[in-house]
Design an enzyme around this catalytic site. Structure first.
Site, PDB file in Angstrom:
ATOM      1  N   TYR A  72       6.410  -9.656   7.144  1.00 28.81           N
ATOM      2  CA  TYR A  72       6.399  -8.213   7.387  1.00 28.81           C
ATOM      3  C   TYR A  72       6.836  -7.913   8.813  1.00 28.81           C
ATOM      4  O   TYR A  72       6.695  -8.739   9.713  1.00 28.81           O
ATOM      5  CB  TYR A  72       4.992  -7.649   7.198  1.00 28.81           C
ATOM      6  CG  TYR A  72       4.554  -7.441   5.764  1.00 28.81           C
ATOM      7  CD1 TYR A  72       4.697  -6.203   5.144  1.00 28.81           C
ATOM      8  CD2 TYR A  72       3.968  -8.475   5.038  1.00 28.81           C
ATOM      9  CE1 TYR A  72       4.271  -5.997   3.840  1.00 28.81           C
ATOM     10  CE2 TYR A  72       3.551  -8.280   3.735  1.00 28.81           C
ATOM     11  CZ  TYR A  72       3.710  -7.044   3.141  1.00 28.81           C
ATOM     12  OH  TYR A  72       3.286  -6.843   1.844  1.00 28.81           O
ATOM     13  N   ASP A 127       0.829  -1.205   0.000  1.00 34.59           N
ATOM     14  CA  ASP A 127       0.000   0.000   0.000  1.00 34.59           C
ATOM     15  C   ASP A 127       0.864   1.256   0.000  1.00 34.59           C
ATOM     16  O   ASP A 127       2.076   1.201   0.248  1.00 34.59           O
ATOM     17  CB  ASP A 127      -0.902   0.018   1.230  1.00 34.59           C
ATOM     18  CG  ASP A 127      -1.897  -1.128   1.253  1.00 34.59           C
ATOM     19  OD1 ASP A 127      -2.206  -1.666   0.174  1.00 34.59           O
ATOM     20  OD2 ASP A 127      -2.374  -1.488   2.355  1.00 34.59           O
TER      21      ASP A 127
END
Length: 288
Positions: free
Chosen positions: A134, A59
């Site tokens: 992540y 994103d």
């Protein structure tokens, strides 16, 4: 990929601050857009500009040190990379590709090709991946708020209980429908396997959340982190996150955390012949 093309794997790092995410968007600066424009410059005399396929679309504002993409180059484009310069022997095509891209990007870029190499048979950056890992970094009242790290750490004004957050994170593991933690996209599944999720404090007192899944749906990691922050503040109990997940609908019980705290660390792939098999399995729509 056609029989006349060669696939190359690109290992990519970028600071997401000034990018509107990975995916190309008209009129907006994106990682894919910048890299594909660079490829178009390099191969401007060797046919159509090649396109990138990425392991996972990040994103706007999300960073990466271990993003992976692939690109298919024609024989004419590979020849451009293999063209000798002066008396020096030509570099391997992958090494030349990385050098060419980084050269066009300039001396202080916010996206870098860490490595480029010819991909093994069956490799697909997106569909062959086994997992994505992540890291999310949060500075609370007890942390050192380093201004040099402000673009990659989210700050909260309260004191967070890392043990409660870690307990909540472990309770979410497994194959589940994570619709409660995803921003809905028409036709996209929200069924994911959360393989690992934990919290710890680093030497500066910054809370570090590490999360691994076979894949992530839109805003999933930042929503999971936001829910854990509510637990760390004492506003939710660790077990509440499982209940929210099992409702399978978006909720306002927690806030989605800012993108700047999130970094894609790496992507895992199987070996050899399993690459093609994994790609076939991933293309099949998931169900519980």
């Amino acid at each position: 990929m056609t029989d006349l093309s060669t696939r190359y794997r690109l290992d990519i790092a970028y600071q997401g601050t000034d990018f509107n995410g990975w995916g190309r968007q008209p009129g907006l600066r994106t990682v894919q857009g910048v890299l594909e424009e660079t490829l178009a410059t390099i191969f401007r005399r060797a046919g159509d500009a090649p396109a990138l396929t990425v392991a996972g679309r990040t994103d706007a504002g999300v960073h990466a040190v271990g993003q992976v993409a692939h690109v298919d180059l024609t024989a004419a484009q590979v020849a451009v990379l293999r063209k000798p310069h002066g008396k020096r022997p030509p570099l391997p095509a992958g090494e030349a590709l990385a050098r060419r891209i980084n050269g066009v990007l300039g001396p202080v870029p916010d996206v870098v090709i860490r490595r480029a190499s010819e991909a093994p048979a069956g490799f697909d950056a997106r569909f062959s991946a086994l997992w994505r890992r992540y890291e999310y970094r949060v500075a609370d009242r007890d942390s050192f708020r380093d201004p040099l790290q402000r673009h990659r750490i989210a700050w909260v004004s309260s004191e967070l209980d890392v043990a409660r957050m870690d307990m909540a994170a472990h309770g979410l593991l497994g194959l589940h429908d994570f619709a409660s933690y995803c921003k809905a996209r028409e036709g996209a599944t929200t069924i994911r396997t959360l393989q690992a999720f934990s919290w710890r404090r680093d030497a500066d007192g910054v809370l570090v959340g590490e999360v691994v899944a076979d894949a992530f749906c839109h805003s999933m990691v930042r929503a999971l982190v936001g829910a854990c922050v509510e637990v760390g503040e004492g506003k939710l109990e660790p077990g509440d996150l499982v209940g929210l997940r099992d409702e399978e609908r978006r909720t306002n019980a927690f806030k989605v955390m800012p993108a700047r705290g999130l970094t894609l660390l790496d992507v895992g792939y199987p070996e050899g012949a399993e690459l093609s098999l994994r790609a076939e399995q991933t293309r099949a729509r998931r169900s519980l």
